[in-house]
Design a protein around this motif. Structure first.
Motif, PDB file in Angstrom:
ATOM      1  N   GLN A 174     -26.234 -21.651  33.671  1.00 34.05           N
ATOM      2  CA  GLN A 174     -25.256 -21.336  34.714  1.00 34.05           C
ATOM      3  C   GLN A 174     -23.884 -21.876  34.319  1.00 34.05           C
ATOM      4  OE1 GLN A 174     -27.179 -23.062  38.107  1.00 34.05           O
ATOM      5  NE2 GLN A 174     -28.031 -21.122  38.799  1.00 34.05           N
ATOM      6  N   VAL A 175     -23.854 -23.109  33.841  1.00 35.30           N
ATOM      7  CA  VAL A 175     -22.582 -23.690  33.416  1.00 35.30           C
ATOM      8  C   VAL A 175     -22.030 -22.910  32.226  1.00 35.30           C
ATOM      9  CG1 VAL A 175     -21.366 -25.783  32.746  1.00 35.30           C
ATOM     10  CG2 VAL A 175     -23.401 -25.962  34.164  1.00 35.30           C
ATOM     11  N   ILE A 176     -22.884 -22.575  31.266  1.00 39.56           N
ATOM     12  CA  ILE A 176     -22.436 -21.867  30.067  1.00 39.56           C
ATOM     13  C   ILE A 176     -21.844 -20.508  30.426  1.00 39.56           C
ATOM     14  CG2 ILE A 176     -23.270 -20.680  27.986  1.00 39.56           C
ATOM     15  CD1 ILE A 176     -25.202 -23.118  27.640  1.00 39.56           C
ATOM     16  N   VAL A 177     -22.501 -19.770  31.318  1.00 41.10           N
ATOM     17  CA  VAL A 177     -21.976 -18.452  31.704  1.00 41.10           C
ATOM     18  C   VAL A 177     -20.633 -18.611  32.419  1.00 41.10           C
ATOM     19  CG1 VAL A 177     -22.366 -16.432  33.173  1.00 41.10           C
ATOM     20  CG2 VAL A 177     -24.220 -17.305  31.753  1.00 41.10           C
ATOM     21  N   GLY A 178     -20.520 -19.626  33.279  1.00 45.65           N
ATOM     22  CA  GLY A 178     -19.240 -19.873  33.932  1.00 45.65           C
ATOM     23  C   GLY A 178     -18.141 -20.192  32.928  1.00 45.65           C
ATOM     24  N   ILE A 179     -18.474 -21.028  31.940  1.00 43.06           N
ATOM     25  CA  ILE A 179     -17.502 -21.381  30.900  1.00 43.06           C
ATOM     26  C   ILE A 179     -17.118 -20.161  30.088  1.00 43.06           C
ATOM     27  CG2 ILE A 179     -17.250 -22.651  28.726  1.00 43.06           C
ATOM     28  CD1 ILE A 179     -19.024 -24.854  30.076  1.00 43.06           C
ATOM     29  N   ASN A 180     -18.110 -19.365  29.702  1.00 45.91           N
ATOM     30  CA  ASN A 180     -17.812 -18.169  28.901  1.00 45.91           C
ATOM     31  C   ASN A 180     -16.928 -17.196  29.665  1.00 45.91           C
ATOM     32  OD1 ASN A 180     -19.328 -19.163  26.793  1.00 45.91           O
ATOM     33  ND2 ASN A 180     -21.143 -17.945  27.242  1.00 45.91           N
ATOM     34  N   THR A 181     -17.165 -17.077  30.964  1.00 48.55           N
ATOM     35  CA  THR A 181     -16.316 -16.206  31.785  1.00 48.55           C
ATOM     36  C   THR A 181     -14.877 -16.717  31.775  1.00 48.55           C
ATOM     37  OG1 THR A 181     -18.208 -15.718  33.215  1.00 48.55           O
ATOM     38  CG2 THR A 181     -16.019 -15.198  34.081  1.00 48.55           C
ATOM     39  N   THR A 182     -14.720 -18.022  31.918  1.00 45.79           N
ATOM     40  CA  THR A 182     -13.376 -18.613  31.890  1.00 45.79           C
ATOM     41  C   THR A 182     -12.724 -18.416  30.529  1.00 45.79           C
ATOM     42  OG1 THR A 182     -14.147 -20.291  33.467  1.00 45.79           O
ATOM     43  CG2 THR A 182     -12.066 -20.712  32.329  1.00 45.79           C
ATOM     44  N   LEU A 183     -13.481 -18.614  29.457  1.00 46.79           N
ATOM     45  CA  LEU A 183     -12.930 -18.434  28.106  1.00 46.79           C
ATOM     46  C   LEU A 183     -12.534 -16.992  27.845  1.00 46.79           C
ATOM     47  CD1 LEU A 183     -15.317 -20.799  26.102  1.00 46.79           C
ATOM     48  CD2 LEU A 183     -12.853 -21.098  26.426  1.00 46.79           C
ATOM     49  N   GLU A 184     -13.265 -16.046  28.433  1.00 39.57           N
ATOM     50  CA  GLU A 184     -12.875 -14.635  28.290  1.00 39.57           C
ATOM     51  C   GLU A 184     -11.556 -14.361  29.003  1.00 39.57           C
ATOM     52  OE1 GLU A 184     -17.501 -13.059  27.902  1.00 39.57           O
ATOM     53  OE2 GLU A 184     -16.375 -12.709  29.757  1.00 39.57           O
ATOM     54  N   GLY A 185     -11.370 -14.982  30.165  1.00 42.53           N
ATOM     55  CA  GLY A 185     -10.083 -14.857  30.848  1.00 42.53           C
ATOM     56  C   GLY A 185      -8.960 -15.481  30.046  1.00 42.53           C
ATOM     57  N   ILE A 186      -9.253 -16.615  29.418  1.00 40.63           N
ATOM     58  CA  ILE A 186      -8.266 -17.274  28.565  1.00 40.63           C
ATOM     59  C   ILE A 186      -7.900 -16.395  27.378  1.00 40.63           C
ATOM     60  CG2 ILE A 186      -8.016 -19.192  26.919  1.00 40.63           C
ATOM     61  CD1 ILE A 186      -9.552 -20.941  28.977  1.00 40.63           C
ATOM     62  N   ALA A 187      -8.916 -15.785  26.749  1.00 44.12           N
ATOM     63  CA  ALA A 187      -8.663 -14.910  25.600  1.00 44.12           C
ATOM     64  C   ALA A 187      -7.809 -13.711  26.006  1.00 44.12           C
ATOM     65  CB  ALA A 187      -9.990 -14.442  24.998  1.00 44.12           C
ATOM     66  N   ALA A 188      -8.077 -13.173  27.196  1.00 43.52           N
ATOM     67  CA  ALA A 188      -7.279 -12.030  27.672  1.00 43.52           C
ATOM     68  C   ALA A 188      -5.835 -12.432  27.908  1.00 43.52           C
ATOM     69  CB  ALA A 188      -7.899 -11.479  28.955  1.00 43.52           C
ATOM     70  N   MET A 189      -5.613 -13.617  28.476  1.00 47.93           N
ATOM     71  CA  MET A 189      -4.244 -14.081  28.717  1.00 47.93           C
ATOM     72  C   MET A 189      -3.505 -14.351  27.411  1.00 47.93           C
ATOM     73  SD  MET A 189      -3.744 -16.563  32.003  1.00 47.93           S
ATOM     74  CE  MET A 189      -2.033 -16.796  31.528  1.00 47.93           C
ATOM     75  N   GLU A 190      -4.235 -14.839  26.404  1.00 48.96           N
ATOM     76  CA  GLU A 190      -3.598 -15.102  25.107  1.00 48.96           C
ATOM     77  C   GLU A 190      -3.001 -13.830  24.523  1.00 48.96           C
ATOM     78  OE1 GLU A 190      -6.039 -18.920  23.278  1.00 48.96           O
ATOM     79  OE2 GLU A 190      -6.961 -16.943  23.172  1.00 48.96           O
ATOM     80  N   LYS A 191      -3.608 -12.694  24.831  1.00 44.92           N
ATOM     81  CA  LYS A 191      -3.139 -11.415  24.295  1.00 44.92           C
ATOM     82  C   LYS A 191      -2.075 -10.752  25.173  1.00 44.92           C
ATOM     83  CE  LYS A 191      -7.658 -10.406  22.218  1.00 44.92           C
ATOM     84  NZ  LYS A 191      -8.842  -9.515  22.279  1.00 44.92           N
ATOM     85  N   THR A 192      -1.902 -11.291  26.386  1.00 47.27           N
ATOM     86  CA  THR A 192      -0.999 -10.608  27.319  1.00 47.27           C
ATOM     87  C   THR A 192       0.152 -11.509  27.780  1.00 47.27           C
ATOM     88  OG1 THR A 192      -2.530 -11.174  29.125  1.00 47.27           O
ATOM     89  CG2 THR A 192      -2.758  -8.976  28.129  1.00 47.27           C
ATOM     90  N   THR A 193      -0.097 -12.372  28.743  1.00 44.51           N
ATOM     91  CA  THR A 193       0.995 -13.082  29.414  1.00 44.51           C
ATOM     92  C   THR A 193       1.256 -14.498  28.906  1.00 44.51           C
ATOM     93  OG1 THR A 193      -0.559 -13.815  31.132  1.00 44.51           O
ATOM     94  CG2 THR A 193       0.653 -11.762  31.533  1.00 44.51           C
TER      95      THR A 193
END
Length: 487
Positions: free
Chosen positions: A113-132
């Motif tokens: 559960q923690v890992i999936v939550g972290i991975n979701t957050t890291l995916e949001g971070i990766a998306a922001m790195e490419k955009t804003t």
């Protein structure tokens, strides 16, 4: 609070036979184009990821992890001997895969559960790195980098605990021994094959090395949050676990364990210190009434990373403290074997207390403002004393007796014991002395059973601690490794 529910996942089930992760349903959906499309959202979900480490509510991580570390060792004995149940399953090395007969299912589910939550957050971070990301101010970029480092650290810490529960000790054919699934996405359909023990350790080290660099960003946080020093601490511990058995140590891994311990002890600008005298005594003293402020671990300069239970409390308290009002608690008591190690003058003897309501001698390490079966003591993941002991052990395995003794003496004399105890050790006795010191100093902090098995040493309970029958578990015994839960 919003962050407390934003990444709580329910219904995560895993199976060992077909390696499926079924039905991960977020109670509050995280929208990568919503909550995670801003720095504030990323910081909120990061705090939410921390919240899943606490052993209260419906999610469990720290309680079962602590159970596997301590109840399978010889520092504790049972208060009551009866049929095996969920809280005593690990003590008896039954390793049940039933959700009602052991903690393994809760731990495995909670960890992912923690890992999936972290991975979701890291995916949001990766998306922001490419955009804003480029539109952020420099101060905001630093906060962004730090949050990314925190998530990588937390993921590495979860995987480290998974591999030491579900994988054989590293020296036992790490390259071919199966461990756990390395999941790096939030997609529940993405279910890789089980990785080897070595592959999981390699993954952990990669995440930690990146996290350590990212968290060098100038962001000020208390020790209730991850830091570069926390990443270095886990790297030191991981390399110590990779350092081979006592009989056949791995020189390269032990050298790395020393180097990362050096980083924390010598290169943290004095941020962390070994507490001395009264300050050390108070760190684990009885604070049942809250008069010495132990619940506020965030200001403790020996703690490197400790989960702050001050606001909510962790159900870990029921393991060690009997509550007379509710007639619960004190499942585990300090063993006769452990108590025999505490000689006259050892300050650590004051970290045991007779509970007048029960007649039990209990550890005070979790006796902080108890509320029913809860504790508000900070849950310590890393503190400076461990780093000294890591160095002492690694130096002993490298044959550097002088350095091993120097680090051992720092802990031994801090406890009020004479330096001559260490000075007079023969070279061949130093490693055993270090492991004994670890057993006393880090008692009830989640190390005991692993320190035997990772070193290729048997864990032995005396008859007094095992209901009249002595017990020895060899490090190669299949019961040392838990099977992945089937449902």
């Amino acid at each position: 609070m919003r962050y407390a529910i934003i990444i709580i996942f329910a219904g995560l089930l895993a199976t060992a036979c077909n390696k499926q992760i079924d039905s991960v349903r977020p109670l509050t959906k995280i929208d990568k184009e919503g909550e995670l499309a801003s720095l504030a959202g990323i910081e909120e979900t990061t705090v939410g990821n921390y919240s899943l480490l606490q052993g209260s509510g419906f999610n469990s991580f720290d309680v079962p992890m602590h159970d596997f570390a301590e109840s399978r060792g010889n520092n504790v004995t049972l208060q009551t001997w009866g049929p095996v149940d969920k809280t005593t399953d690990a003590f008896f090395f039954r390793n049940s895969s039933s959700p009602t007969q052991g903690n393994s299912v809760d731990f495995y589910r909670g960890a992912y559960q923690v890992i999936v939550g972290i991975n979701t957050t890291l995916e949001g971070i990766a998306a922001m790195e490419k955009t804003t990301f480029s539109m952020l101010t420099e101060a905001e970029k630093n906060r962004f980098r730090y949050a990314k480092g925190e998530n990588l650290f937390l993921r590495a810490m979860i995987y480290f605990n998974l591999v030491r529960v579900y994988g054989k000790p590293y020296y036992q054919s790490a390259a071919t021994s199966p461990a756990v699934i390395i999941k790096t996405s939030s997609d529940i359909k993405d279910v890789p094959e089980r990785s080897s023990v070595k592959q999981v350790y390699d993954f952990i080290i990669g995440d930690l090395q990146t996290a350590a660099q990212l968290m060098k960003a100038p962001v000020n946080k208390t020790n209730a949050f991850a830091s570069t020093a926390a990443a270095w601490s886990l790297l030191s511990r991981a390399y110590l676990y990779m350092g081979g058995s006592a009989a056949a140590p791995d020189a390269a891994a032990n050298q790395r364990a020393i180097e990362y311990a050096d980083s924390v002890i010598d290169h943290s600008g004095g941020k962390y210190i070994l507490l001395q005298g009264e300050a050390y005594s108070k760190m684990f003293a009885d604070d049942e009434l809250g008069t010495i402020g132990r619940a506020n671990g965030t200001t403790n300069k020996e703690l490197i990373f400790a989960y702050d239970n001050a606001a909510g409390g962790s159900s870990l308290g029921q393991f060690y403290h009997y509550d007379a009002i509710y007639n619960v608690g004190a499942t585990f008591l300090p063993s006769a074997s452990f108590k025999s190690l505490l000689v006259t003058g050892d300050v650590r003897g004051t970290f045991l207390k007779l509970n007048p309501n029960s007649g039990f001698v209990e550890t005070t390490k979790f006796l902080v403002l108890p509320e029913a079966w809860l504790t508000r003591a900070p849950y310590i993941y890393f503190r400076l004393a461990e780093l000294y002991l890591n160095r002492a052990e690694a130096y002993a395995k490298l044959g550097n007796t002088a350095k091993a003794k120097e680090n051992l003496a720092a802990i031994h004399t801090r406890a009020g014991l004479p330096a001559s105890d260490v000075d007079n050790l023969a070279a061949q006795d130093v490693l055993a002395a270090v492991l004994k010191e670890r057993r006393i100093e880090l008692a009830f902090e989640g190390h005991n059973s692993f320190d035997y098995f990772r070193n290729g040493l048997p864990m032995t309970r005396t008859a007094a601690d095992n209901n009249g029958t002595a017990l020895t578990i060899q490090p190669t015994d299949p019961k040392v490794v838990l099977e992945l839960p089937k449902n």
